[in-house]
Design a protein around this motif. Structure first.
Motif, PDB file in Angstrom:
ATOM      1  N   THR A  39       0.835  -1.213   0.000  1.00 53.87           N
ATOM      2  CA  THR A  39       0.000   0.000   0.000  1.00 53.87           C
ATOM      3  C   THR A  39       0.863   1.253   0.000  1.00 53.87           C
ATOM      4  N   GLU A  40       1.923   1.251   0.812  1.00 54.38           N
ATOM      5  CA  GLU A  40       2.813   2.409   0.880  1.00 54.38           C
ATOM      6  C   GLU A  40       3.565   2.607  -0.438  1.00 54.38           C
ATOM      7  N   LYS A  41       4.064   1.498  -1.022  1.00 55.20           N
ATOM      8  CA  LYS A  41       4.799   1.617  -2.290  1.00 55.20           C
ATOM      9  C   LYS A  41       3.881   2.066  -3.427  1.00 55.20           C
ATOM     10  N   LEU A  42       2.632   1.624  -3.363  1.00 52.53           N
ATOM     11  CA  LEU A  42       1.680   2.042  -4.392  1.00 52.53           C
ATOM     12  C   LEU A  42       1.419   3.548  -4.304  1.00 52.53           C
ATOM     13  N   LYS A  43       1.370   4.063  -3.080  1.00 51.35           N
ATOM     14  CA  LYS A  43       1.185   5.515  -2.917  1.00 51.35           C
ATOM     15  C   LYS A  43       2.358   6.293  -3.505  1.00 51.35           C
ATOM     16  N   GLU A  44       3.549   5.708  -3.420  1.00 53.29           N
ATOM     17  CA  GLU A  44       4.729   6.409  -3.944  1.00 53.29           C
ATOM     18  C   GLU A  44       4.682   6.578  -5.456  1.00 53.29           C
ATOM     19  N   VAL A  45       4.068   5.584  -6.160  1.00 52.17           N
ATOM     20  CA  VAL A  45       4.043   5.670  -7.629  1.00 52.17           C
ATOM     21  C   VAL A  45       2.751   6.277  -8.161  1.00 52.17           C
ATOM     22  N   THR A  46       1.822   6.607  -7.273  1.00 50.56           N
ATOM     23  CA  THR A  46       0.569   7.217  -7.720  1.00 50.56           C
ATOM     24  C   THR A  46       0.388   8.641  -7.190  1.00 50.56           C
ATOM     25  N   SER A  47       1.317   9.104  -6.368  1.00 49.03           N
ATOM     26  CA  SER A  47       1.199  10.465  -5.825  1.00 49.03           C
ATOM     27  C   SER A  47       1.604  11.497  -6.885  1.00 49.03           C
ATOM     28  N   ARG A  48       1.428  12.746  -6.549  1.00 50.24           N
ATOM     29  CA  ARG A  48       1.798  13.828  -7.468  1.00 50.24           C
ATOM     30  C   ARG A  48       3.291  13.862  -7.715  1.00 50.24           C
ATOM     31  N   VAL A 104      -9.785 -11.983   4.251  1.00 48.55           N
ATOM     32  CA  VAL A 104      -9.468 -10.547   4.219  1.00 48.55           C
ATOM     33  C   VAL A 104      -8.149 -10.318   3.487  1.00 48.55           C
ATOM     34  N   HIS A 105      -7.136 -11.136   3.797  1.00 47.71           N
ATOM     35  CA  HIS A 105      -5.840 -11.001   3.108  1.00 47.71           C
ATOM     36  C   HIS A 105      -5.994 -11.230   1.604  1.00 47.71           C
ATOM     37  N   ASN A 106      -6.786 -12.231   1.233  1.00 48.45           N
ATOM     38  CA  ASN A 106      -6.987 -12.536  -0.182  1.00 48.45           C
ATOM     39  C   ASN A 106      -7.647 -11.361  -0.914  1.00 48.45           C
ATOM     40  N   THR A 107      -8.660 -10.764  -0.276  1.00 47.16           N
ATOM     41  CA  THR A 107      -9.338  -9.608  -0.883  1.00 47.16           C
ATOM     42  C   THR A 107      -8.387  -8.424  -1.029  1.00 47.16           C
ATOM     43  N   ASN A 108      -7.595  -8.179   0.021  1.00 47.29           N
ATOM     44  CA  ASN A 108      -6.659  -7.051  -0.018  1.00 47.29           C
ATOM     45  C   ASN A 108      -5.599  -7.236  -1.102  1.00 47.29           C
ATOM     46  N   ILE A 109      -5.081  -8.454  -1.225  1.00 46.77           N
ATOM     47  CA  ILE A 109      -4.032  -8.704  -2.220  1.00 46.77           C
ATOM     48  C   ILE A 109      -4.588  -8.560  -3.634  1.00 46.77           C
ATOM     49  N   ASN A 110      -5.775  -9.092  -3.885  1.00 44.38           N
ATOM     50  CA  ASN A 110      -6.374  -8.959  -5.220  1.00 44.38           C
ATOM     51  C   ASN A 110      -6.680  -7.497  -5.551  1.00 44.38           C
ATOM     52  N   LYS A 111      -7.141  -6.763  -4.546  1.00 42.98           N
ATOM     53  CA  LYS A 111      -7.423  -5.342  -4.770  1.00 42.98           C
ATOM     54  C   LYS A 111      -6.141  -4.577  -5.084  1.00 42.98           C
ATOM     55  N   LEU A 112      -5.069  -4.879  -4.331  1.00 42.61           N
ATOM     56  CA  LEU A 112      -3.791  -4.217  -4.578  1.00 42.61           C
ATOM     57  C   LEU A 112      -3.242  -4.586  -5.959  1.00 42.61           C
ATOM     58  N   ALA A 113      -3.431  -5.852  -6.359  1.00 43.76           N
ATOM     59  CA  ALA A 113      -2.957  -6.273  -7.673  1.00 43.76           C
ATOM     60  C   ALA A 113      -3.654  -5.480  -8.779  1.00 43.76           C
ATOM     61  N   ALA A 114      -4.980  -5.288  -8.638  1.00 40.21           N
ATOM     62  CA  ALA A 114      -5.716  -4.511  -9.632  1.00 40.21           C
ATOM     63  C   ALA A 114      -5.257  -3.052  -9.640  1.00 40.21           C
ATOM     64  N   GLU A 115      -5.043  -2.467  -8.463  1.00 38.36           N
ATOM     65  CA  GLU A 115      -4.604  -1.066  -8.381  1.00 38.36           C
ATOM     66  C   GLU A 115      -3.196  -0.897  -8.935  1.00 38.36           C
ATOM     67  N   ILE A 116      -2.328  -1.877  -8.695  1.00 35.51           N
ATOM     68  CA  ILE A 116      -0.951  -1.801  -9.214  1.00 35.51           C
ATOM     69  C   ILE A 116      -0.959  -1.860 -10.734  1.00 35.51           C
ATOM     70  N   GLU A 117      -1.780  -2.770 -11.283  1.00 36.12           N
ATOM     71  CA  GLU A 117      -1.876  -2.885 -12.740  1.00 36.12           C
ATOM     72  C   GLU A 117      -2.408  -1.587 -13.347  1.00 36.12           C
ATOM     73  N   ALA A 164      -8.033  -4.353 -18.198  1.00 33.17           N
ATOM     74  CA  ALA A 164      -7.259  -5.027 -17.153  1.00 33.17           C
ATOM     75  C   ALA A 164      -7.932  -4.886 -15.791  1.00 33.17           C
ATOM     76  N   MET A 165      -8.468  -3.695 -15.527  1.00 27.92           N
ATOM     77  CA  MET A 165      -9.165  -3.478 -14.258  1.00 27.92           C
ATOM     78  C   MET A 165     -10.429  -4.335 -14.177  1.00 27.92           C
ATOM     79  N   ASP A 166     -11.165  -4.410 -15.318  1.00 32.37           N
ATOM     80  CA  ASP A 166     -12.355  -5.268 -15.332  1.00 32.37           C
ATOM     81  C   ASP A 166     -11.977  -6.724 -15.098  1.00 32.37           C
ATOM     82  N   LYS A 167     -10.889  -7.139 -15.727  1.00 30.67           N
ATOM     83  CA  LYS A 167     -10.434  -8.520 -15.555  1.00 30.67           C
ATOM     84  C   LYS A 167     -10.040  -8.793 -14.111  1.00 30.67           C
ATOM     85  N   ALA A 168      -9.318  -7.819 -13.508  1.00 31.80           N
ATOM     86  CA  ALA A 168      -8.924  -7.983 -12.112  1.00 31.80           C
ATOM     87  C   ALA A 168     -10.138  -8.020 -11.194  1.00 31.80           C
TER      88      ALA A 168
END
Length: 287
Positions: A39-48, A104-117, A164-168
């Motif tokens: 989550t923290e690393k994703l914020k680093e690549v999606t911030s301004r 809960v872990h499974n949902t979080n990981i799949n959500k993060l995978a979609a957001e990363i993609e 890709a988001m729809d697929k995820a």
């Protein structure tokens, strides 16, 4: 089993149970740390500020994120395997608790995978748009020729990102459905196990009753034998008394006396001697 063997068995079971709990707790903590880090690393690549990153730095960050995401999926697989041991060795209560955490872990990981993609595709689109604004090497004129092609390429990238988001999202829904189906199967199996335990308890109860009845039959047989022996002794005593009375034996006198007036006793030695003595006395008196 002897008492010492039961103690050793209980000790080994306790150690195995503790080892299983330590493993599942470590995996749960590891998954929590990995999702937090992602989550923290994703914020680093999606911030301004991410727009200011160079292409190489951005690619390195995404490569690191992909590595941590792969690690998260591996740990989640190990978590599911260990969860079966929890059900087998610890119990259904603890299993239900950690099964919920696993979902809960499974949902979080799949959500993060979609957001990363999606973030990766967005970065590629932004990089493409920035490249379109660069000037040609041979002049100072901005690249305006082929602008329509750049826009079309950007649209295609956006469509790919949306797909890709729809697929995820579909993958997440499928995983949730699979989890629900697996949970339902586990419930059915739990009911079957309860039914089996109930049948085993009934069999054990029936065996206990049968053993008790066998012991009762054995006691009754032993009692019947004692009664038969006592009856036989009484019969022998009665027969003995009858024989004594018939023979004219007087046990109270301390000596065995024979009644010579009885026909069957006249042939005895004592009766013959008494008869001879009486005959001799009668003859003496006659003479």
């Amino acid at each position: 089993l002897s008492w010492s063997a039961r103690c050793r068995s209980g000790y080994q079971w306790g150690r195995k149970r503790a080892s299983t709990m330590e493993e599942i707790e470590w995996l749960d903590e590891e998954l929590t740390n990995l999702t937090t880090e992602l989550t923290e690393k994703l914020k680093e690549v999606t911030s301004r500020d991410a727009k200011k990153l160079s292409k190489g730095v951005r690619e390195d960050k995404f490569s690191f994120i992909a590595d941590r995401l792969s690690r998260s999926k591996d740990v989640l697989s190990s978590y599911r395997v260990e969860l079966r041991q929890v059900l087998k060795e610890v119990g259904k209560g603890t299993f239900a608790e950690y099964d919920g955490r696993g979902k809960v872990h499974n949902t979080n990981i799949n959500k993060l995978a979609a957001e990363i993609e999606a973030a990766k595709k967005s970065a590629e689109t932004r990089e493409l748009m920035e490249g379109a604004k660069k000037k040609k090497k041979k002049g100072e004129i901005e690249v305006t020729e082929g602008g329509g092609e750049v826009v079309e390429e950007a649209k295609r990238v956006q469509h790919k990102t949306a797909a890709a988001m729809d697929k995820a999202s579909k993958l997440v829904n499928d995983m949730e459905e699979m989890g629900a189906e697996a949970n339902l199967q586990l419930k059915v199996q739990s009911e079957q196990i309860k039914t089996t335990h109930s049948e085993v308890d009934e069999i054990n109860e029936g065996m206990t009753r049968a053993s008790k009845q066998i012991r009762d039959i054995g006691r009754r047989m032993a009692t019947d034998k004692m009664i038969m022996c006592m009856v036989l002794v009484l019969i022998c005593m009665v027969v003995g008394l009858i024989v004594i009375q018939v023979l004219g034996i007087n046990p109270a006198a301390g000596l065995m006396s024979i009644d010579c007036s009885l026909d069957f006793a006249k042939t005895t030695q004592k009766c013959i001697e008494e008869q001879m003595a009486l005959d001799a006395l009668a003859e003496a008196q006659t003479t």
